[in-house]
Design an enzyme around this catalytic site. Structure first.
Site, PDB file in Angstrom:
ATOM      1  N   ASP A   1       0.843  -0.867  -0.785  1.00  0.00           N
ATOM      2  CA  ASP A   1       0.015   0.147   0.098  1.00  0.00           C
ATOM      3  C   ASP A   1       0.709   1.626   0.306  1.00  0.00           C
ATOM      4  O   ASP A   1       1.668   1.723   1.445  1.00  0.00           O
ATOM      5  CB  ASP A   1      -1.091  -0.353   0.835  1.00  0.00           C
ATOM      6  CG  ASP A   1      -2.311   1.367   0.712  1.00  0.00           C
ATOM      7  OD1 ASP A   1      -1.821   1.538   0.317  1.00  0.00           O
ATOM      8  OD2 ASP A   1      -3.159   1.112   1.974  1.00  0.00           O
TER       9      ASP A   1
ATOM     10  N   HIS B   1      -0.623   4.350  -0.496  1.00  0.00           N
ATOM     11  CA  HIS B   1      -1.249   5.019   0.449  1.00  0.00           C
ATOM     12  C   HIS B   1      -1.342   6.377   0.341  1.00  0.00           C
ATOM     13  O   HIS B   1      -1.440   7.831   0.478  1.00  0.00           O
ATOM     14  CB  HIS B   1      -0.443   5.278   1.752  1.00  0.00           C
ATOM     15  CG  HIS B   1      -2.329   5.768   2.357  1.00  0.00           C
ATOM     16  ND1 HIS B   1      -2.318   6.438   3.855  1.00  0.00           N
ATOM     17  CD2 HIS B   1      -3.272   4.111   3.446  1.00  0.00           C
ATOM     18  CE1 HIS B   1      -3.424   6.200   4.044  1.00  0.00           C
ATOM     19  NE2 HIS B   1      -3.515   5.004   4.124  1.00  0.00           N
TER      20      HIS B   1
ATOM     21  N   GLU C   1      -0.979  -0.401  -4.098  1.00  0.00           N
ATOM     22  CA  GLU C   1      -2.217  -0.043  -4.124  1.00  0.00           C
ATOM     23  C   GLU C   1      -1.789   1.500  -4.129  1.00  0.00           C
ATOM     24  O   GLU C   1      -1.197   1.983  -3.449  1.00  0.00           O
ATOM     25  CB  GLU C   1      -2.570   0.017  -2.776  1.00  0.00           C
ATOM     26  CG  GLU C   1      -3.940   0.024  -2.932  1.00  0.00           C
ATOM     27  CD  GLU C   1      -4.845  -0.249  -1.581  1.00  0.00           C
ATOM     28  OE1 GLU C   1      -5.182   0.623  -0.796  1.00  0.00           O
ATOM     29  OE2 GLU C   1      -4.737  -2.019  -1.166  1.00  0.00           O
TER      30      GLU C   1
ATOM     31  N   GLU D   1     -10.186   3.134  -4.053  1.00  0.00           N
ATOM     32  CA  GLU D   1     -10.856   3.911  -2.868  1.00  0.00           C
ATOM     33  C   GLU D   1     -10.940   5.441  -2.620  1.00  0.00           C
ATOM     34  O   GLU D   1     -12.454   5.433  -1.576  1.00  0.00           O
ATOM     35  CB  GLU D   1      -9.995   3.309  -1.943  1.00  0.00           C
ATOM     36  CG  GLU D   1      -8.606   3.912  -1.376  1.00  0.00           C
ATOM     37  CD  GLU D   1      -7.833   3.998  -0.736  1.00  0.00           C
ATOM     38  OE1 GLU D   1      -7.681   4.064   0.727  1.00  0.00           O
ATOM     39  OE2 GLU D   1      -6.757   2.953  -0.537  1.00  0.00           O
TER      40      GLU D   1
ATOM     41  N   ASP E   1     -14.293   0.778  -2.801  1.00  0.00           N
ATOM     42  CA  ASP E   1     -14.764   0.602  -1.513  1.00  0.00           C
ATOM     43  C   ASP E   1     -16.738   0.480  -1.621  1.00  0.00           C
ATOM     44  O   ASP E   1     -17.410   1.892  -1.232  1.00  0.00           O
ATOM     45  CB  ASP E   1     -14.419   1.729  -0.806  1.00  0.00           C
ATOM     46  CG  ASP E   1     -14.332   1.274   0.657  1.00  0.00           C
ATOM     47  OD1 ASP E   1     -16.403   1.358   1.386  1.00  0.00           O
ATOM     48  OD2 ASP E   1     -14.287   1.897   1.600  1.00  0.00           O
TER      49      ASP E   1
ATOM     50  N   HIS F   1     -12.460  -2.368  -1.919  1.00  0.00           N
ATOM     51  CA  HIS F   1     -11.265  -2.045  -0.425  1.00  0.00           C
ATOM     52  C   HIS F   1     -12.944  -1.808   0.515  1.00  0.00           C
ATOM     53  O   HIS F   1     -13.658  -1.912   0.466  1.00  0.00           O
ATOM     54  CB  HIS F   1     -11.393  -0.260  -0.638  1.00  0.00           C
ATOM     55  CG  HIS F   1     -10.339   0.207  -0.043  1.00  0.00           C
ATOM     56  ND1 HIS F   1     -10.891   1.028   0.907  1.00  0.00           N
ATOM     57  CD2 HIS F   1      -9.281   0.563   0.659  1.00  0.00           C
ATOM     58  CE1 HIS F   1     -10.325   1.959   1.920  1.00  0.00           C
ATOM     59  NE2 HIS F   1      -9.144   1.441   1.533  1.00  0.00           N
TER      60      HIS F   1
END
Length: 380
Positions: free
Chosen positions: A182, A184, A208, A234, A256, A283
């Site tokens: 991730d 982020h 990700e 996400e 998500d 997600h």
């Protein structure tokens, strides 16, 4: 059947639950939340529910269209998340009224079990490796973790680049599990293009969110710079947000279900992704209702790959994934998979007593604010 009322429950660790009631005694549950802005989403839910008073909850698509498009101003995380939780609750009601899981209403299951991954944590490569071994010992075949312990500058130093690679190397050497890394949204386009090729030898399943959503147009540059499969989504809230991202060559779409328009819209995003040879990996670092809704999509979606879930994630202090369920066995993870839920609606039974007790305490969770060494704001 008519909608007769609703209630909202702000519960630890950082979740917001919604219960929608009907005059026939059938209630549905949803999870409308923006992490760190739960109170704001709750206000939006109340506004949207004004238009549903006395309506037939089974007209899910009609209600989705009105909530999403009936206002002059549309979209964004707050409105889309409020809509998402209501949509989940309406599908839950419809499935319960008909006595079938929601995935049966989406065309029926295309698999008997869905693969899941779990989070590992650690401030050092050694701690990450230790947690990875523990999760593999618990039966998980895929893990995900943050690529860096703290914030990164736009152009990371040689030491910072090596630190990212060291974390991935440690996990790969510790386990044969699939690895999700991730990023982020902490990486610039230039940084992602520099770092990701260094991770290729460790064969991560995906990297990700290498870029912030506002730089989605540059994802093609990142994709072309590496063989590491890129995952994102996400912080994309509709099929229109995904429309320009899917052709960039990403491998995984990660909408998500509590942010991107609920079951109704995530199902459509998945179909759009399939047309671009992109797999679905929803997600879901959230609560049990969001996970249940995600799995309903997963079991009815051909291009589904793997499902995130939050059991034991670092955010879950004060409550965890299974604490608000009457029967936690519905989320029994075995050999890295979860079986298709057989119960009607979302397939879970919410422990309303536990929810009400937790809602009396509530929460005021906010995401941390990170700073660079010079004091300027950093991406969390």
């Amino acid at each position: 059947m008519k909608i007769s009322g609703f209630e909202l429950f702000l519960v630890a660790p950082r979740w917001l639950f919604l219960r929608v009631d009907t005059d026939e005694g059938v209630s549905g549950w949803g999870e409308p939340v923006v992490e760190g802005r739960a109170e704001t989403v709750a206000a939006c839910v109340r506004t949207l529910m004004e238009g549903l008073a006395g309506a037939d909850p089974r007209r899910v698509e009609e209600h989705w269209q009105v909530m999403a498009k009936g206002g002059f101003y549309r979209g964004g995380p707050v409105l889309s998340s409020a809509l998402s939780g209501i949509d989940q609750a309406l599908w839950d009601i419809k499935g319960k009224a008909l006595g079938v899981p929601v995935y049966e209403l989406l065309g029926g299951p295309v698999r008997e079990r869905a693969r899941v991954y779990t989070w590992i944590s650690g401030s050092s490569p050694e701690e990450l490796a230790e947690d990875a071994r523990a999760k593999a010992g618990a039966g998980f075949t895929a893990v995900k973790f943050l690529a860096c312990e703290g914030p990164l500058p736009a152009l990371p130093s040689a030491a910072e680049v090596r630190a990212v690679a060291a974390r991935v190397q440690a996990v790969r050497q510790a386990v044969e599990s699939d690895i999700g890394v991730d990023l982020h949204g902490r990486f610039s386009t230039a940084a992602a293009r520099r770092v990701l090729p260094l991770l290729e030898e460790y064969l991560p399943l995906f990297a990700e969110e290498p870029l912030l959503p506002e730089f989605s147009r540059d994802l093609g540059l990142v994709v072309r710079s590496t063989s590491v499969p890129i995952a994102t989504g996400e912080r994309l809230y509709s099929r229109w947000d995904f429309r320009d991202v899917l052709p960039t060559g990403i491998a995984l779409a990660q909408p998500d279900v509590s942010h991107a328009g609920g079951i109704s819209e995530v199902r459509r995003i998945a179909a759009l992704a399939e047309a671009h040879d992109v797999a679905l990996a929803p997600h879901c670092p959230l609560g049990p209702i969001a996970l249940a809704a995600s799995l309903q999509v997963a079991f009815a979606t051909p291009n589904f790959l793997i499902q995130e879930q939050s059991l034991g994630i670092g955010y879950n202090t004060g409550a965890d994934l299974l604490d608000y369920l009457l029967d936690p066995a519905v989320f029994a993870f075995r050999d890295g998979f979860v079986a298709a839920p057989s119960g009607p609606g979302l397939g879970i039974e919410v422990d309303e007593r536990a929810v009400r007790q937790a809602a009396r305490r509530g929460h005021t969770w906010r995401n941390p604010i990170l700073r660079h060494p010079d004091g300027s704001l950093a991406e969390w």
